[in-house]
Design a protein around this motif. Structure first.
Motif, short mmCIF file in Angstrom:
data_model
loop_
_atom_site.label_atom_id
_atom_site.label_comp_id
_atom_site.label_asym_id
_atom_site.label_seq_id
_atom_site.Cartn_x
_atom_site.Cartn_y
_atom_site.Cartn_z
N ASN B 45 -3.97 -1.91 5.06
CA ASN B 45 -4.85 -3.04 5.32
C ASN B 45 -4.71 -4.20 4.35
O ASN B 45 -5.08 -5.30 4.66
CB ASN B 45 -6.32 -2.56 5.30
N GLU B 46 -4.19 -3.95 3.14
CA GLU B 46 -4.07 -5.02 2.15
C GLU B 46 -3.12 -6.10 2.64
O GLU B 46 -2.00 -5.78 3.05
CB GLU B 46 -3.52 -4.40 0.86
N PRO B 47 -3.51 -7.38 2.65
CA PRO B 47 -2.67 -8.41 3.28
C PRO B 47 -1.29 -8.58 2.63
O PRO B 47 -0.33 -8.89 3.32
CB PRO B 47 -3.49 -9.70 3.12
N GLY B 48 -1.21 -8.36 1.32
CA GLY B 48 0.10 -8.55 0.68
C GLY B 48 1.08 -7.42 0.99
O GLY B 48 2.28 -7.59 0.88
N LEU B 49 0.55 -6.22 1.37
CA LEU B 49 1.43 -5.09 1.63
C LEU B 49 1.64 -4.88 3.13
O LEU B 49 2.75 -4.85 3.59
CB LEU B 49 0.83 -3.82 1.01
N SER B 50 0.54 -4.70 3.87
CA SER B 50 0.49 -4.54 5.33
C SER B 50 1.63 -3.69 5.87
O SER B 50 2.45 -4.12 6.66
CB SER B 50 0.43 -5.89 6.04
N PHE B 51 1.66 -2.41 5.43
CA PHE B 51 2.64 -1.47 5.96
C PHE B 51 2.10 -0.95 7.27
O PHE B 51 1.31 -0.01 7.30
CB PHE B 51 2.84 -0.32 4.98
N ASP B 52 2.53 -1.57 8.38
CA ASP B 52 1.96 -1.14 9.64
C ASP B 52 2.84 -0.14 10.40
O ASP B 52 2.47 0.32 11.46
CB ASP B 52 1.66 -2.34 10.54
N GLN B 53 3.99 0.18 9.85
CA GLN B 53 4.86 1.12 10.56
C GLN B 53 5.13 2.32 9.67
O GLN B 53 5.66 2.17 8.57
CB GLN B 53 6.18 0.44 10.87
N LEU B 54 4.72 3.50 10.14
CA LEU B 54 5.08 4.73 9.45
C LEU B 54 6.34 5.23 10.13
O LEU B 54 6.31 5.62 11.29
CB LEU B 54 3.96 5.76 9.56
N GLU B 55 7.47 5.18 9.40
CA GLU B 55 8.73 5.48 10.07
C GLU B 55 8.95 6.97 10.22
O GLU B 55 9.39 7.44 11.26
CB GLU B 55 9.90 4.91 9.27
N CYS B 56 8.71 7.74 9.14
CA CYS B 56 9.14 9.13 9.16
C CYS B 56 8.33 9.92 8.16
O CYS B 56 8.00 9.41 7.10
CB CYS B 56 10.62 9.17 8.76
N VAL B 57 7.99 11.16 8.50
CA VAL B 57 7.36 12.09 7.56
C VAL B 57 8.29 13.28 7.43
O VAL B 57 8.60 13.92 8.43
CB VAL B 57 5.98 12.56 8.07
N THR B 58 8.77 13.53 6.23
CA THR B 58 9.73 14.64 6.04
C THR B 58 9.13 15.66 5.12
O THR B 58 8.50 15.32 4.13
CB THR B 58 11.02 14.11 5.39
N GLY B 59 9.35 16.93 5.43
CA GLY B 59 8.93 17.99 4.54
C GLY B 59 10.16 18.52 3.81
O GLY B 59 11.24 18.58 4.38
#
Lengths: 372, 165, 163
Positions: B45-59
């Motif tokens: 949500n932070e405007p300077g970061l705004s990571f709106d895409q979670l590409e991958c979760v790896t274990g």
């Protein structure tokens, strides 16, 4: 006289069903014809790709990546070798890059032909399926001429390709492109401008752009919702920055932006763009030796890398961790159809049962890639 | 923003959560699992970061007696920057907060990591196996995995170590 | 039938009941499209325009009740094995199974480390013809079907079998 009591019915679609996307099970809760909840169940084709890749060498992983997304195996190979070459910092000769782009784009056309042909079959049109397979066979002939296989190629190796192009490849390929370009107009007459097809797909299964990004949808599904994102242009790999091509977006021509027709129409336009790329690549194809940078033994340095490439279904990502030995420590494939299918539960609720099949067909999933 | 600036922003907002680890590359950062849900919401949500895409979760299983790791790759469509977050968990009790309400794609990614490694994502609304059958025993991608003897009467073959001549 | 041509007038055929039943069963078997993985794409290509399966009488049917032959095309996993058995039992007699591809024959490329892969579909159903290949060419699948036709014609359904 009492009130008619309605109740919800739980229906099972699959895992074997004629909508041929593979072994997928959908548990559907319906109220008459209207669907109120969909839960997809996957895992019927889980073939332990990641466990295999921890026990074989880096070169031997490539045939396994072929078999994950079996419709577009050149692009699967491409993603893996691009990731490995970034990890090992190998620079391949220009001829190899041009050959790889030509093969990947030809396979993109073949994959879209299959997707559109089976989509027509899902909504009830049998003829486009036969026409598109006729043209797809000609592309498979070109592949068979080059590397000997029709469907699963094992063609792109780390540092090069497995076979050089045959002598009269350019004549055959340009001959195919000249034959194929007017066929797209034929498909438009058959299917795209068909009134029944428009009634079944326009305004059905609208995917808003912010929901699409949150669900990790990518590729033609995301571009059908109007978002301009293509890995070939925004995070370019190989030599895609040397070609001129456009990115078709969904515009809601016959319905709303982001409906099933838009996703279908983006795929038709992408075939035209691929033809442009292949023509430019064949014109500029340089000479050279394709085998000179293939390493004798692959021992990447210790480290990890995540890289994504554009497959016909979306963002195909590989996460590779190496510990310095010739056997990978961990290879994870992030498949685009996995995230597209996870959004089905969101966009298909409230539609009728036959619309669910139309929406599923427009997402273009391949179960081999989802289950790995 | 570069990775260093992102790390500094996180360190300012959530002091003490970033762990220094020299084994990681420049675009990777290791976090403590304690405040993960708040940090994830801040990243989105932070405007300077705004990571709106979670590409991958790896274990990842780091070997015998080592921790299990859960790695997340993020990308921002607006600012076109990336970051990778690494969270290490205790092998015998791997628990971390679930972020599936923040990025809906995390739902299936976390179910897959649970299926393959046994990492439990707390707060996930429907954590069950996704690829293997529901009554499968064991966590297949761990390095010390031994398959079960039979499954519904069918013999599950042992992983063979023979080499071709 | 070849043996008795030109011995009688046209439109009169004399043959044993076994041969007539074998001939009626083997030509035009309808197949149950059980495409699981990559071999399913080659099965679809065999049924499409270039290598046409309909010219030897085979039509794809989606219900097991209406089919004679089940072509198991692709890898069978543990999760799917129970369903394969259930669908095989739902088919009506006489029924035959073709195992297409090396995954359905013996596990294929996943034989060594596949904990979830069934090493051959003949563990759960009875298989009549094996078609090897990864994936087999459409011509190879058609040869497998013709071999199945020969096998059906060689059966003797009316002969009493000695116990």
């Amino acid at each position: 006289m009492g009130v008619v009591q309605g109740d919800q019915m739980v229906l099972n679609i699959g895992p074997q069903h004629p909508s041929t996307h593979g072994v997928l099970r959908l548990q559907v809760r319906t109220d008459g014809e209207i669907v109120s909840e969909i839960k997809p169940y996957i895992g019927y084709l889980h073939r332990c790709f990641e466990k295999h890749s921890e026990n074989v060498t880096y070169e031997q992983v490539i045939p396994f990546t072929d078999r994950c997304d079996y419709v577009a195996s050149m692009n699967n190979n491409f993603g893996y070798v691009v990731t490995m070459e970034e990890l090992m910092e190998i620079k391949v000769p220009d001829r190899v890059e041009y050959i790889r782009v030509i093969m990947a784009e030809l396979n993109r056309i073949a994959s879209h032909l299959l997707a559109l042909g089976t989509y027509g079959l899902d909504v009830g049109a049998f003829t486009p399926f036969l026409y598109m397979f006729r043209d797809r066979e000609r592309i498979l002939d070109i592949f068979e001429l080059t590397c000997g296989a029709r469907l699963l190629y094992n063609y792109m190796w780390v540092g090069g390709v497995s076979h050089d192009l045959p002598k009269d490849f350019e004549r055959i390929c340009i001959g195919f492109l000249d034959y194929f370009e007017p066929k797209i107009k034929e498909y438009n007459d058959l299917l795209t401008h068909n009134k029944i097809f428009l009634e079944r797909t326009a305004d059905v299964g609208v995917l808003p752009p912010d929901v699409a990004i949150n669900f990790g949808v990518s590729g033609p599904n995301l571009r059908g919702s109007g978002v301009n994102w293509d890995v070939r242009k925004d995070e370019p790999y190989s030599i895609y920055d040397r070609f001129e091509f456009e990115i078709p977006l969904g515009e809601g021509e016959f319905g709303t932006v982001g409906d099933s027709f838009d996703r279908y129409w983006v795929r038709v336009c992408e075939m035209k763009e691929s033809i442009k790329i292949i023509r430019q690549a064949i014109k500029d194809l340089p000479d050279g030796d394709v085998f000179q940078t293939i390493p004798k033994k692959i021992r990447p340095p210790k480290g990890s890398i995540y890289r994504r490439t554009e497959s016909p279904r979306g963002d195909l990502g590989y996460y590779i961790i190496s510990d310095g030995s010739p056997i990978p420590y961990r290879v994870k494939m992030r498949s685009p159809a996995f995230t597209a299918l996870s959004s089905l539960g969101e966009i298909a609720e409230g539609w009728m049962l036959s619309d669910v099949i139309a929406i599923l067909g427009s997402l273009d999933i391949v179960l081999g890639e989802i289950d790995r | 923003m570069t990775s260093t600036e992102i790390k500094e922003t996180l360190d300012r907002q959530f002091p003490g959560s970033v762990i220094e680890n020299i084994d990681l590359a420049e675009n990777q950062l290791e976090l403590k699992p304690d405040q993960w849900l708040e940090i994830a919401t801040f990243l989105k949500n932070e405007p300077g970061l705004s990571f709106d895409q979670l590409e991958c979760v790896t274990g990842i299983d780091t070997g015998e007696e080592g921790p299990l790791q859960s790695r997340y790759n993020f990308h921002s469509m607006e600012h076109r920057h990336k970051i990778e977050v690494v969270i290490s968990l205790d092998r015998n009790n791997p628990k971390v907060a679930s972020i599936e309400q923040v990025w809906r794609v995390g739902d299936w990614f976390e179910r897959e990591t649970y299926d393959m490694f046994g990492i439990i994502y707390e707060g996930h609304r429907d954590l069950r196996r996704i690829l293997c059958p529901e009554d499968w025993e064991g966590w297949p991608l761990r390095k010390d995995y031994e398959p079960q003897e039979t499954y519904h009467g069918i013999v599950v073959p042992k992983i063979k170590e023979e080499e071709w001549e | 039938m070849g043996v008795l041509e030109h011995k009688f007038q046209d439109n009169v055929v004399v043959a044993s009941m076994d041969k007539l039943i074998g001939w009626a069963r083997s030509t035009s078997p309808w197949f149950f499209q059980f495409g699981l993985a990559c071999c399913a794409i080659e099965m679809m290509a065999t049924a499409a325009s270039r290598h046409d399966l309909m010219r030897i009488g085979m039509i794809p049917r989606s219900s097991p009740r209406q089919a004679d032959v089940m072509i198991v095309a692709g890898t069978v996993t543990m999760k799917m094995a129970l369903r394969v058995k259930k669908l095989y039992e739902q088919m009506a007699d006489p029924k035959y199974v073709i195992s297409m591809g090396s995954c359905a024959t013996s596990g294929g490329p996943y034989w060594q480390h596949g904990y979830h892969v069934l090493k051959g579909v003949d563990i759960v159903v009875h298989v009549d013809v094996y078609v090897p290949g990864c994936p087999p060419r459409p011509e190879a699948l058609i040869e497998g079907l013709l071999k199945l036709q020969e096998k059906i014609q060689a059966e003797r359904p009316l002969t009493r079998k000695s116990v």
